[in-house]
Design a protein around this motif. Sequence first.
Motif, PDB file in Angstrom:
ATOM      1  N   VAL A 117       0.852  -1.193   0.000  1.00  0.00           N
ATOM      2  CA  VAL A 117       0.000   0.000   0.000  1.00  0.00           C
ATOM      3  C   VAL A 117       0.888   1.243   0.000  1.00  0.00           C
ATOM      4  O   VAL A 117       1.833   1.315   0.784  1.00  0.00           O
ATOM      5  CB  VAL A 117      -0.890   0.002   1.252  1.00  0.00           C
TER       6      VAL A 117
ATOM      7  N   ARG B 210      -6.114   8.890  -0.199  1.00  0.00           N
ATOM      8  CA  ARG B 210      -5.917   7.852   0.807  1.00  0.00           C
ATOM      9  C   ARG B 210      -4.570   8.029   1.474  1.00  0.00           C
ATOM     10  O   ARG B 210      -3.561   8.268   0.823  1.00  0.00           O
ATOM     11  CB  ARG B 210      -6.005   6.469   0.171  1.00  0.00           C
TER      12      ARG B 210
ATOM     13  N   ASP C 205      -4.082   2.980   3.989  1.00  0.00           N
ATOM     14  CA  ASP C 205      -5.299   2.413   3.417  1.00  0.00           C
ATOM     15  C   ASP C 205      -6.545   3.131   3.906  1.00  0.00           C
ATOM     16  O   ASP C 205      -7.661   2.678   3.722  1.00  0.00           O
ATOM     17  CB  ASP C 205      -5.383   0.903   3.718  1.00  0.00           C
TER      18      ASP C 205
END
Lengths: 333, 247, 303
Positions: free
Chosen positions: B3, B64, B67
């Motif tokens: 991520v 974002r 996450d």
Amino acid sequence: MSVELVSYGAFFLTIALTYAIMCLGLNVQWGQTGLFNVGVAGFVAIGAYVSAILTTPATESHLGGYGMPIVIGWLGGALAAALISFLIGALTIRLRADYLAIATFGVAVVVQLCALNLEPVTGGPFGIGFIPRPFAGLAGSPLAFSLLNLGVLIAVVAAVYLSLERLVRSPWGRVLRAIREDETAAFALGKNAVRFRLQAFAIGGGVMGLAGAVHAHFIGFVAPDNYVPILTFQVWAMLIVGGSGNNRGAILGAVLVWGVWTASAAAISVLFPPEQQARAAALQIVMVGLALCAVLLLRPRGLLGEVRVVSRYLDPSARRFPAQEIATDARKP
Amino acid sequence: MSVPALSTDALVAGYERDLPIVRGIDFSVGIGELVVVLGPNGAGKSTLVKAIAGLVTIHSGAIRLGDRDITSAPAHEKVHQGLAFVPQTENIFTTLTVHENLLVAANILAKETRSRRISELYALFPDLAARPSLKAGQLSGGQRQMLAVARALIVAPSVLILDEPSAGLSPKVAADVFRTLKSINETGVTIILVEQNVKAALAIAHRGVILVDGKRRHEGPAATLAGDPIVAELYLGAHRAPPAVGA
Amino acid sequence: MIAQAIMDGLIAGAMIGLGAIGITLTYSILRFANFAHGELLSWGAYIALALSDGLGYLSASLMLPVGPFSFGWSLPLAAILAVALTGTLALLADALLFGRLRAKGGTIIIMVMASFGAALTLRSLLEFLFSTKPAYYSKALQIALPLGGEMRATPDQLLTLGLAAVLVIAIHLLLTRSATGRSMRAVSENQQLAGIVGIDVRRIIRIVWLLGAGLACVAGIMAGLVVQIRPHMGHDLLLPLFAAAILGGIGSVPGAMLAGLIVGLSEAIAVQVIGAEWRAAVAFVILVAVLLTRPQGLLGRAA
């Protein structure tokens, strides 16, 4: 009966039109220039008292009694109010926007105080009576008297309206609006914004003074109680209902609000027993206060809205671009 | 792929609804990366980072952090989530002292960690430690910038964003600032840097992203971008002759 | 004579100072001159009156004078509740009016105008509810104690002075020493940056309304205690409050208190020298003098 009705109608319109003049004066300050005057009652009172002192017949009870012609009184009242406006503006226009509001609030307080306490000049709490009324010789015939008075007022309002409209559309008026909408743009035009604002504030104050003088000559007397904060508030309500920045709206707003005001006052006197009337009158003001707040929240441009005179000369969408975007656009082939 | 530290998805933002300045930007920064955002004046660099920080209205798209979706969080909540922003100007409280500037920022930490965190930052910025009770308005330009960075680091952010930190500084002081940013990045803080000073910024960055007209136009590793003729061309505008170097 | 004028001036000045602190705080955080602040004084005074009378109705012993003072325990109890309720009233005004205008990006002057409308509404509502007749917290008469020299003051007046001093010190410490105070100063300098450093600006705005309204309530109760309670009391104090806030320097709490005392003393001396009927003009003269010579005020930073 119908004669009475017509003369009452004429009387109502006459008074409403004096408010319309106040409203036009406030429109120069607020609508055209964005200057906030919380002391309208004070400037109106200055005009009324000065005119009363100049035109009343000779007397022992207060200063003046110069017995001058009514027109001289009106001009004197307007000039005096313009002068005071100029001084207050010169003091505060350079500073924070709301210092002017605070100072004008102070003017209203002090004018009220002078009216009450400077008895040798203002007649104290009882004020000044025997202010000459135009066409006083016709007082025996109410219809002719009230219609002629209405005619005079229509002429005065028309004169003020036309001169202000000319001013708004003149280069002076365009700069004024540019200053109001966007100070940087105004400075970019190379104009001294403070000077323009000050002139507008003085002109607006002068118009209010004229309104006060005219009003005094129709009701026939001046007294401190005529110039309390509720007057300021009424004139504001008129301008906001009509739409700030719009001179025709200012006149229409004055007639409308004055109509609602007198009608509700009449309703109160019919509906409430005498001992409750003061309370009901307070409630009447509460309603107007709430309405003002609601208009600010829901229709900040007023019910009629502003006539956008300037937009023809300055493209508003171009001015709204952030500087960076303009720089980018200029770079495009 | 893991991520990213921060990413935007088709982000549209600006001051007025009919005039978006950021016009659909997909942008992502890996954990521990130092990315520099470049582009000509008016490309929307500054607006992009301000939108990420919560200072400019976002019309559509998403942001974002790790996450977590932080698109509509107000500015002060983004700080709590670990996103720190240093604006280009007015980035310190001039009427508060140096120490008060740090205290105000430390307020969102747990009570017992506040003073420890502030001493850690004083150790990192000895120039500030020397004058804690000076009004921040009396600091020099370089010291102000350091205070602004120190203030942002107080909350130990996962992502630090800076809008033109070298603007208005002398080359020597600017070099100090860039060195400091590099060493902060080496401690693991992800950094997004908006810069006009292309050379110096690319020298410390891992990667560069170039915006033009509110859109992402080009990107690449910092080392290759430095010599990339496209960079010079984008900076000077397509209608100019391309061979200009060292923009 | 002059000694007594100084005493009277200090007492009036303490009330003006407390009110001016509220104005200066709301001004520096919300960035507009709140013309409805005076009404918060009046509302505070009337809320305390209603509560105090209510408590007295429940238990007559609460109305018995406490020690040397003119009022019973019902008043201090009512005052605590009234501070909370006046604060609630201010929060309500913010939620219904000012907050909405802020959210719409209303200019300073729109806010000033809205506060003007709110002031008239609140004042007339008080007139409607309580009529314009003056009211009092207590019918007990007090004898002024000699204080040495030619000064005299009633126990109520001395209490007022003491309470004002305690509150000013408390507010000053809150602003300079506490985290909330630092956040308030940060918001007053730069709202956007305050958000960036993690301060919830809306929370600070709520705190400022509560503080300002609470102080206004206390000042209103004091004025009601040592003078009388009228729907116009706040409106009549508005000009002195603004004069003190500007003279002290917007945002400065010690400045507002100091300037409040200066305005109060000048009024008292003017009453002796020129006459009581000119009292209301003193604040205007001070205001004009400050704007002419030192618009940033005594302890303020340049605007």
